[in-house]
Design an enzyme around this catalytic site. Structure first.
Site, PDB file in Angstrom:
ATOM      1  N   ASP A 147       0.829  -1.198   0.000  1.00  0.00           N
ATOM      2  CA  ASP A 147       0.000   0.000   0.000  1.00  0.00           C
ATOM      3  C   ASP A 147       0.872   1.261   0.000  1.00  0.00           C
ATOM      4  O   ASP A 147       1.867   1.339   0.724  1.00  0.00           O
ATOM      5  CB  ASP A 147      -0.897  -0.008   1.247  1.00  0.00           C
ATOM      6  CG  ASP A 147      -1.784   1.208   1.349  1.00  0.00           C
ATOM      7  OD1 ASP A 147      -2.673   1.367   0.501  1.00  0.00           O
ATOM      8  OD2 ASP A 147      -1.569   2.024   2.279  1.00  0.00           O
ATOM      9  N   GLU A 188       0.848  -0.025  -4.928  1.00  0.00           N
ATOM     10  CA  GLU A 188       0.164   1.231  -5.205  1.00  0.00           C
ATOM     11  C   GLU A 188       1.250   2.296  -5.253  1.00  0.00           C
ATOM     12  O   GLU A 188       1.933   2.529  -4.264  1.00  0.00           O
ATOM     13  CB  GLU A 188      -0.850   1.546  -4.101  1.00  0.00           C
ATOM     14  CG  GLU A 188      -1.586   2.853  -4.312  1.00  0.00           C
ATOM     15  CD  GLU A 188      -2.461   3.232  -3.129  1.00  0.00           C
ATOM     16  OE1 GLU A 188      -3.461   3.936  -3.342  1.00  0.00           O
ATOM     17  OE2 GLU A 188      -2.124   2.835  -1.996  1.00  0.00           O
TER      18      GLU A 188
END
Length: 623
Positions: free
Chosen positions: A265, A300
């Site tokens: 993330d 990400e």
């Protein structure tokens, strides 16, 4: 002592358990086993701030805590593998080798064959458990999903939440089940031919339930911060032990839970100026413990930097793929027509959709007005399968303010057409749970916190949504659900009866995924090029190694388009062939309005709000 990881409690082959913890803040450190506070057992100091202890009778299932210096409060293990009563209570000794795996023949999903399905365990089923989710894996495999991308399941505080406020990095979230329940979920996925990767959070630590600073002042960085709190110290003083902790954490997920990879993330908030970036270090270590299994690491990377997918030996992170927000933003603008906030720099033109299909990112070093800076670096030479495309994900559905699904915003024909682009384009597609059957359940932002923190989180969420002018009127604000209420969480649970009630949408996804999987050109195109037909229509030519195998894909997001002739060479069939329609999003079985009998060798009509697929067929030779 036999140890698998440098920290945590580990059962020993000859019996007993060995405890090891990094606690440079400690002058004295004691183990409290099974809540017997009167029998504190001192740990012995080691070099570099580590402490350890072998306890001859400790065993799997025992609860334990630590007492540090003169503090009368007892603390859980920062490397606990299970917190049965949540992050504030005692840790539990786990012996992962007791689980009976049956996946010895499993080797993973080959590169380029991933069809991702983002899942939140707590809302995927009504029960919200690993066991309940495991019961649905057979149907996901039948649909054509190859890889589950789990939203975070590491321990966090509260009875419900998205999982991004991790405080117990080694422990699967207790409300979803036991660690062995999670192992059983992965084991069943492998039995169904599905890989499982986990979303991991290494850019910050959650605001409640974390006790790292009790044991060391160096877990958090003094140089950096993230949007969600203190950043983790991967390159400052005493960072060697911090890196060791998180590298061990990655290896734990791969080795003891048989996960097939991770999704990192917000990699742009994982700060590290070390010679080898911590993500690269983690991936290298994980691949070593995976043995014969194929691992898949995605990230990400909002800033869209090429080094994210560059090989480790070339100074990159070594990621296999990255989320592509550009696809989501452009596709949503194309069919929703909204350009608020971070959609500002996207026009949703057919040229953008062609460029996305050919090149992945749209922004590869151009000026990006929304952020008032250059965004991205060139990745034109990358295989497009390393870009993950999606029409929905947890963030984007929730960021609508009301948690509405994309199909609830747009013309159904445009939704079918854009779904076809998502699932047939050479990029790696990602579906968000329930998307495959047009779920009516929203996906809202929810987080269970104590009142003071909950109020702060709600304010922060409101501030984030303030970038959307349409959500700022009193009429709109009245419909935004409060994240701390259980009702908000419960509303997001899927209803699987909608697989039947919305059978047309479900069949659309099933047959498109079958076409992607079984058609030799869509599954592995030699090259893809595209051309604009009109302001609302475009074509894509999927080239095969042999010209007579080519595929033609046409999308029209506007009204019916009458074509007397088209001066576009990509429309021309291979020599001696003609185009034959094999699939249309307007088929009545998908909820469409009927299929035009298109003959591309003469004037024709391209139906509005549709997608169509043609194959090259050898023409009959006239006598």
């Amino acid at each position: 002592m036999t140890r698998r990881f440098p920290i945590g409690a580990e059962c020993q082959p000859e019996g007993g358990a060995h405890f090891r913890i990094w606690a440079p803040n400690a002058r004295q450190l004691s183990l409290i086993l099974n809540h017997h506070s009167g029998s504190a057992i001192p740990l012995q100091p080691e070099e570099n701030g580590y402490w350890s202890l072998f306890h001859p009778t400790a065993q799997a299932g025992d609860r334990y805590q630590f007492q540090i210096n003169d503090d009368t409060r007892l603390y859980p293990d920062p490397a606990s593998h299970y917190q049965p009563e949540g992050p504030h209570a005692a840790s539990c000794i786990v012996k992962p080798d007791l689980f009976a795996w049956t996946d010895s023949a499993w080797s993973g999903i080959p590169s380029g064959r991933h069809v991702l399905y983002e899942m939140h365990i707590g809302t995927f089923t009504q029960a919200g458990t690993y066991a309940a989710a495991a019961c649905e894996l057979k149907e996901l495999a039948r649909l054509g999903v190859t890889t589950i991308e789990l939203m975070p399941v590491a321990e966090f505080d509260g009875a419900f939440g998205w999982g991004y406020d991790v405080v117990g990095f080694f422990a699967p979230y207790h409300c979803y089940g036991t660690p062995d329940d999670f192992r059983a979920f992965v084991n069943e996925a492998h039995a169904q031919g599905i890989a499982v990767i986990l979303d991991v959070i290494y850019n910050h630590v959650g605001p409640s339930g974390a006790y790292f600073s009790v044991f060391s002042d160096h877990y958090y960085s003094e140089r950096y911060s993230s949007d969600w709190g203190a950043a983790i110290n991967f390159d400052g003083p005493e960072s060697v032990a911090v890196r060791e902790y998180f590298i061990a954490n990655v290896c734990n997920w791969i080795e003891t839970f048989h996960l097939d990879g991770l999704r990192f993330d917000a990699t742009h908030f994982i700060y590290d100026d070390s010679p080898m970036h911590i993500i690269a270090d983690m991936i290298s270590a994980a691949r070593k413990v995976a043995a014969h299994r194929i691992l898949y690491f995605i990230g990400e990377n909002e800033s869209q930097q090429a080094y994210a997918t560059a090989p480790v030996d070339q100074g990159g992170y070594g990621l296999d793929a990255v989320w592509n927000d550009d696809f989501h933003h452009s596709a949503n603008v194309a069919i929703r027509g909204k350009r608020e906030a971070y959609f500002h720099d996207y026009k949703g033109t057919v040229q953008e959709l062609i460029s996305l299909t050919k090149w992945g990112y749209l922004y590869q070093g151009q000026y990006y007005a929304w952020q008032e800076k250059v965004r991205g670096t060139p990745v034109l030479g990358k295989a497009v399968s390393c870009f993950i495309s999606f029409l929905q994900n947890h963030d984007q559905v929730a960021n609508s303010g009301f948690g509405k699904r994309l199909h609830q915003h747009v013309h159904p024909g445009d939704m079918r057409a854009m779904t076809a682009l998502l699932l047939l384009a050479p990029q790696t597609p990602l579906l968000f749970q329930g998307q495959e059957f047009g779920a009516s359940a929203p996906f809202l932002f929810f987080a269970d916190h104590e009142p003071t923190l909950a109020a702060s989180v709600e304010i922060g969420r409101t501030e984030f949504l303030s970038q959307f002018p349409s959500l700022q009127s009193p009429l709109s604000l009245a419909y935004i659900h409060r994240p701390e209420t259980r009702k908000t969480f419960e509303r997001c649970k899927l209803d699987f009866s909608e697989r039947e009630h919305h059978a047309a949408i479900y069949q659309l996804h099933h047959e498109l995924l079958a076409l992607r999987r079984e058609d030799p050109v869509f599954s592995d195109p030699y090259n893809v090029d595209g051309a604009i037909i009109s302001e609302s229509a475009f074509l894509l030519r999927f080239f095969a190694t042999s010209a007579e195998m080519d595929r033609l894909f046409i999308i029209n997001l506007g009204v019916d388009l009458w074509c007397e002739s088209l001066a576009e060479p990509l429309l021309a069939p291979p020599a001696g062939c003609h185009w034959q329609l094999i699939w249309s999003s307007e088929h009545p079985k998908y909820g469409g309005e009927g299929v035009h009998g298109i003959n591309l060798s003469q004037s024709f009509v391209i139906s509005g709000h549709s997608a169509q697929v043609f194959v090259a067929v050898t023409s009959a030779v006239e006598g």
